[in-house]
Design a protein around this motif. Sequence first.
Motif, PDB file in Angstrom:
ATOM      1  N   ILE A 194      -9.769   0.407  13.340  1.00  0.00           N
ATOM      2  CA  ILE A 194     -10.194   0.129  14.703  1.00  0.00           C
ATOM      3  C   ILE A 194     -10.562  -1.342  14.766  1.00  0.00           C
ATOM      4  N   ALA A 195     -10.057  -2.032  15.771  1.00  0.00           N
ATOM      5  CA  ALA A 195     -10.430  -3.435  15.900  1.00  0.00           C
ATOM      6  C   ALA A 195     -10.154  -3.887  17.315  1.00  0.00           C
ATOM      7  N   HIS A 196     -10.905  -4.852  17.766  1.00  0.00           N
ATOM      8  CA  HIS A 196     -10.581  -5.500  19.018  1.00  0.00           C
ATOM      9  C   HIS A 196      -9.381  -6.405  18.732  1.00  0.00           C
ATOM     10  N   ILE A 197      -8.568  -6.673  19.756  1.00  0.00           N
ATOM     11  CA  ILE A 197      -7.410  -7.543  19.589  1.00  0.00           C
ATOM     12  C   ILE A 197      -7.823  -8.866  18.939  1.00  0.00           C
ATOM     13  N   ASP A 198      -7.048  -9.266  17.925  1.00  0.00           N
ATOM     14  CA  ASP A 198      -7.251 -10.544  17.239  1.00  0.00           C
ATOM     15  C   ASP A 198      -8.364 -10.547  16.193  1.00  0.00           C
ATOM     16  N   HIS A 199      -9.001  -9.426  15.971  1.00  0.00           N
ATOM     17  CA  HIS A 199     -10.057  -9.436  14.966  1.00  0.00           C
ATOM     18  C   HIS A 199      -9.517  -9.301  13.538  1.00  0.00           C
ATOM     19  N   GLY A 200      -8.189  -9.024  13.428  1.00  0.00           N
ATOM     20  CA  GLY A 200      -7.577  -9.084  12.099  1.00  0.00           C
ATOM     21  C   GLY A 200      -7.034  -7.778  11.546  1.00  0.00           C
ATOM     22  N   LYS A 201      -6.799  -6.808  12.446  1.00  0.00           N
ATOM     23  CA  LYS A 201      -6.293  -5.510  12.016  1.00  0.00           C
ATOM     24  C   LYS A 201      -4.964  -5.627  11.264  1.00  0.00           C
ATOM     25  N   SER A 202      -4.000  -6.291  11.877  1.00  0.00           N
ATOM     26  CA  SER A 202      -2.674  -6.370  11.253  1.00  0.00           C
ATOM     27  C   SER A 202      -2.720  -7.165   9.956  1.00  0.00           C
ATOM     28  N   THR A 203      -3.477  -8.242   9.947  1.00  0.00           N
ATOM     29  CA  THR A 203      -3.559  -9.063   8.739  1.00  0.00           C
ATOM     30  C   THR A 203      -4.174  -8.250   7.604  1.00  0.00           C
ATOM     31  N   LEU A 204      -5.218  -7.510   7.909  1.00  0.00           N
ATOM     32  CA  LEU A 204      -5.859  -6.691   6.876  1.00  0.00           C
ATOM     33  C   LEU A 204      -4.891  -5.608   6.381  1.00  0.00           C
ATOM     34  N   ARG A 208       2.363 -10.649  21.861  1.00  0.00           N
ATOM     35  CA  ARG A 208       1.127 -10.291  22.544  1.00  0.00           C
ATOM     36  C   ARG A 208       0.035  -9.881  21.567  1.00  0.00           C
ATOM     37  N   GLY A 209       0.405  -9.772  20.295  1.00  0.00           N
ATOM     38  CA  GLY A 209      -0.599  -9.453  19.297  1.00  0.00           C
ATOM     39  C   GLY A 209      -1.204  -8.075  19.455  1.00  0.00           C
ATOM     40  N   ILE A 210      -0.438  -7.144  19.983  1.00  0.00           N
ATOM     41  CA  ILE A 210      -0.957  -5.787  20.100  1.00  0.00           C
ATOM     42  C   ILE A 210       0.043  -4.817  19.487  1.00  0.00           C
ATOM     43  N   ILE A 218     -16.507  -6.480   8.009  1.00  0.00           N
ATOM     44  CA  ILE A 218     -16.729  -7.714   8.763  1.00  0.00           C
ATOM     45  C   ILE A 218     -15.743  -8.749   8.235  1.00  0.00           C
ATOM     46  N   ASN A 219     -14.784  -9.075   9.078  1.00  0.00           N
ATOM     47  CA  ASN A 219     -13.634  -9.884   8.668  1.00  0.00           C
ATOM     48  C   ASN A 219     -13.800 -11.344   9.103  1.00  0.00           C
ATOM     49  N   LYS A 220     -12.980 -12.191   8.553  1.00  0.00           N
ATOM     50  CA  LYS A 220     -12.962 -13.629   8.842  1.00  0.00           C
ATOM     51  C   LYS A 220     -14.234 -14.322   8.362  1.00  0.00           C
ATOM     52  N   ILE A 221     -14.767 -13.858   7.222  1.00  0.00           N
ATOM     53  CA  ILE A 221     -15.988 -14.505   6.727  1.00  0.00           C
ATOM     54  C   ILE A 221     -15.703 -15.913   6.220  1.00  0.00           C
ATOM     55  N   ASP A 222     -14.410 -16.264   6.125  1.00  0.00           N
ATOM     56  CA  ASP A 222     -14.069 -17.634   5.717  1.00  0.00           C
ATOM     57  C   ASP A 222     -14.336 -18.662   6.819  1.00  0.00           C
ATOM     58  N   LEU A 223     -14.445 -18.196   8.066  1.00  0.00           N
ATOM     59  CA  LEU A 223     -14.642 -19.145   9.171  1.00  0.00           C
ATOM     60  C   LEU A 223     -16.025 -19.794   9.091  1.00  0.00           C
ATOM     61  N   PRO A 224     -16.091 -21.103   9.381  1.00  0.00           N
ATOM     62  CA  PRO A 224     -17.394 -21.773   9.366  1.00  0.00           C
ATOM     63  C   PRO A 224     -18.368 -21.145  10.374  1.00  0.00           C
ATOM     64  N   ALA A 229       6.255 -11.756   7.967  1.00  0.00           N
ATOM     65  CA  ALA A 229       5.040 -12.238   8.635  1.00  0.00           C
ATOM     66  C   ALA A 229       4.010 -11.117   8.822  1.00  0.00           C
ATOM     67  N   GLN A 230       4.335 -10.124   9.595  1.00  0.00           N
ATOM     68  CA  GLN A 230       3.422  -9.002   9.731  1.00  0.00           C
ATOM     69  C   GLN A 230       4.229  -7.721   9.754  1.00  0.00           C
ATOM     70  N   VAL A 231       3.987  -6.904   8.760  1.00  0.00           N
ATOM     71  CA  VAL A 231       4.826  -5.737   8.556  1.00  0.00           C
ATOM     72  C   VAL A 231       4.644  -4.696   9.665  1.00  0.00           C
ATOM     73  N   SER A 268     -15.053  -9.294   4.425  1.00  0.00           N
ATOM     74  CA  SER A 268     -13.694  -9.627   4.006  1.00  0.00           C
ATOM     75  C   SER A 268     -13.159 -10.864   4.696  1.00  0.00           C
ATOM     76  N   SER A 269     -12.138 -11.421   4.074  1.00  0.00           N
ATOM     77  CA  SER A 269     -11.289 -12.377   4.767  1.00  0.00           C
ATOM     78  C   SER A 269      -9.873 -11.917   4.505  1.00  0.00           C
ATOM     79  N   ALA A 270      -9.296 -11.286   5.514  1.00  0.00           N
ATOM     80  CA  ALA A 270      -7.937 -10.782   5.346  1.00  0.00           C
ATOM     81  C   ALA A 270      -6.984 -11.948   5.117  1.00  0.00           C
ATOM     82  N   LYS A 271      -7.329 -13.079   5.730  1.00  0.00           N
ATOM     83  CA  LYS A 271      -6.469 -14.244   5.617  1.00  0.00           C
ATOM     84  C   LYS A 271      -6.485 -14.804   4.193  1.00  0.00           C
TER      85      LYS A 271
HETATM   86  P1  GDP Z   1      -5.085  -7.913  15.308  1.00  0.00           P
HETATM   87  O1  GDP Z   1      -4.821  -8.239  16.739  1.00  0.00           O
HETATM   88  O2  GDP Z   1      -6.420  -7.252  15.142  1.00  0.00           O
HETATM   89  O3  GDP Z   1      -3.977  -7.174  14.637  1.00  0.00           O
HETATM   90  O4  GDP Z   1      -5.267  -9.326  14.570  1.00  0.00           O
HETATM   91  P2  GDP Z   1      -4.281 -10.115  13.618  1.00  0.00           P
HETATM   92  O5  GDP Z   1      -4.256  -9.525  12.263  1.00  0.00           O
HETATM   93  O6  GDP Z   1      -2.972 -10.316  14.286  1.00  0.00           O
HETATM   94  O7  GDP Z   1      -5.082 -11.484  13.499  1.00  0.00           O
HETATM   95  C1  GDP Z   1      -5.355 -12.292  14.634  1.00  0.00           C
HETATM   96  C2  GDP Z   1      -5.498 -13.740  14.198  1.00  0.00           C
HETATM   97  O8  GDP Z   1      -6.616 -13.889  13.323  1.00  0.00           O
HETATM   98  C3  GDP Z   1      -4.284 -14.237  13.433  1.00  0.00           C
HETATM   99  O9  GDP Z   1      -4.055 -15.573  13.804  1.00  0.00           O
HETATM  100  C4  GDP Z   1      -4.731 -14.155  11.973  1.00  0.00           C
HETATM  101  O10 GDP Z   1      -4.083 -15.099  11.156  1.00  0.00           O
HETATM  102  C5  GDP Z   1      -6.213 -14.444  12.082  1.00  0.00           C
HETATM  103  N1  GDP Z   1      -6.984 -13.813  11.019  1.00  0.00           N
HETATM  104  C6  GDP Z   1      -6.911 -12.532  10.571  1.00  0.00           C
HETATM  105  N2  GDP Z   1      -7.786 -12.324   9.568  1.00  0.00           N
HETATM  106  C7  GDP Z   1      -8.422 -13.502   9.354  1.00  0.00           C
HETATM  107  C8  GDP Z   1      -9.447 -13.940   8.455  1.00  0.00           C
HETATM  108  O11 GDP Z   1      -9.943 -13.216   7.609  1.00  0.00           O
HETATM  109  N3  GDP Z   1      -9.834 -15.234   8.584  1.00  0.00           N
HETATM  110  C9  GDP Z   1      -9.320 -16.090   9.493  1.00  0.00           C
HETATM  111  N4  GDP Z   1      -9.768 -17.344   9.541  1.00  0.00           N
HETATM  112  N5  GDP Z   1      -8.360 -15.716  10.346  1.00  0.00           N
HETATM  113  C10 GDP Z   1      -7.908 -14.441  10.288  1.00  0.00           C
END
Ligand code: GDP
Length: 593
Positions: free
Chosen positions: A12-22, A52-54, A127-133, A40-42, A158-161
């Motif tokens: 479960i994730a809001h759009i762009d929070h990193g579901k596909s990347t994870l 559209r990232g969905i 809690i994703n994207k912990i790499d962000l400042p 790129a994204q399987v 986590s940081s999926a990235k």
């Molecule tokens: P979804 O809409 O939830 O599927 O999100 P995506 O996986 O497509 O990720 C949305 C954006 O956030 C993409 O540009 C990813 O590269 C970026 N992103 C995903 N995970 C991370 C992370 O852990 N750290 C950072 N900095 N960016 C991330």
Amino acid sequence: TPLDKIRNFSIIAHIDHGKSTLADRLIQRTGGLSEREMSAQVLDNMDIEKERGITIKAQTVRLEWKGHVLNLMDTPGHVDFAYEVSRSLAACEGALLVVDAAQGVEAQTLANVYQSIEHDHEIIPVINKIDLPSAEPEKVKTEIEEIIGLDASNAVLSSAKSGIGIDEVLDAIVERIPAPKGDPDAPLKAMLVDSWYDPYLGVVILVRVIDGTIRKGQQVKFMATGTTHLIDRVGAFTPKLENLPDLGPGEIGFITAQIKEVAQARVGDTLTDAKKPAAEPLPGFKEVQPVVFCGLFPVDAADFEKLRESISKLRLNDASFSFEMETSAALGFGFRCGFLGLLHLEIIQERLMREYDLDLITTAPSVVYQIELTHGGGHIDLHNPADMPEPNKIETISEPWIQAVIYVPDEYLGSILKLCQDRRGIQQNLTYVGGRAQATYELPLNEVVFDFYDRLKSLSKGYASFDYEQIGYREGDLVKMGILVNEEPVDALSMIVHRSTAETRGRGMVERLKELIPRHMFKIPIQAAIGGKVIARETISALRKDVTAKCYGGDATRKRKLLDKQKKGKAKMREYGSVSIPQEAFIAALRMG
Ligand code: GDP
Ligand code: MG
């Protein structure tokens, strides 16, 4: 696979929070694909999904981790596909709740989390994207506890990235999500989670086995549709397709059975053994109904057959949209199509234009109105404003309402409340959590279908989120507003509006059309009218000079080029009486100011 070695989960994730990347990271870590195969994204494999990232269609991947089989179910990420989401969730025992460490909890997340809780899921906060400042994991933990009410003390960071925390996520799935339950000796019961059309395999059906076993060569009965099919293939995606002899209780995988159309494989249906059937189907089957309707017409009338073929092909793969032929005085032959929502409409329209190379005119989207006729004349469900009966034949007209939950940072609250008010919204509730407000409104669906979501996003610089559910029909003072260009009614632009907003809508419409319709050699009046009464009017002044005049008559090739260009432009215009209206005008005019 023994039950205690299976884990079924969704993300479960809001759009762009990193579901596909994870998801991609989990696949990569468990060895489902080599580095080279990781495109790129399987999971998001359709162009429109990527842009559209969905996620539009649910996908499942079978992963192996430390002697366990983990089935990852990707769920659609938009309100239009709420029923598919509910079935995907019903197929799982747990969920990862992915929250962006910099953005925090959003409305869409909330709606899905509540559904997940209703399905008794074990929820693991990630809690994703912990790499962000700008990441603030501690603040997000507090939000998860205060807003959602989930214990976040053992959230995985986590940081999926960057690949941080991936093993921890996999271990948490094995340790915390309960194994599925099921009876291997009971008659087969499997839930149809999703289906899609594959050019090589035919209709592929994703199932979650509850009891019993589903195997190749078995005759199965679809309990809701009542049909029987012979299973010719059983397997799973790892994410590569792998054939399996069978799927036992608790397992998720796919089957094929020589089925030609997805309409025969309804999401939520129960599959059982034809010879030894289950006594009753699984609960929760629902036939989804389109809620938003519009006409689709080819710009070039000669493309009608091509449009018919293309629509039929798309329908093979999407049982949730409907179409029937429609004729319009001005637009000729086309189709009246029904969709689950506006995003669904846009996806189909975009696919027709892109994949089938068609230029289309889309008429004003409309919801379904319920009309009671006078003198016991009966009841009609009105899908098309053009079919609206004369006012004296209408006893009552009702429109569908929704309940919307909007989540917005304080600073934008004022403009969002005004937007809801302008759209006839009735406030139900307003609460504050941290620096955010949660507003609950009842709104007519009609006021929301076209551009509400876009307006919401632009007024809040993208921060507001929105989720809704239908709450039934209510009577309203609704009228049909027609648009006349050069005294001719343009039926594609007529719409049903509430009397109180008719004038504003009409004025906005004629003003925009004035900008959008090119000047002609004569004056063109543009009017909005209810019945015979004009409520707004603008005039396009006549063109004074010949277009070619500014070439000073000198350069002949240049003159020809200009004329050619004009001709080309014409191809994308529709003639109304003697007035040409560019294709873009139809959509643009409908966007409210
Ligand atoms: P979804 O809409 O939830 O599927 O999100 P995506 O996986 O497509 O990720 C949305 C954006 O956030 C993409 O540009 C990813 O590269 C970026 N992103 C995903 N995970 C991370 C992370 O852990 N750290 C950072 N900095 N960016 C991330
Ligand atoms: Mg995604």
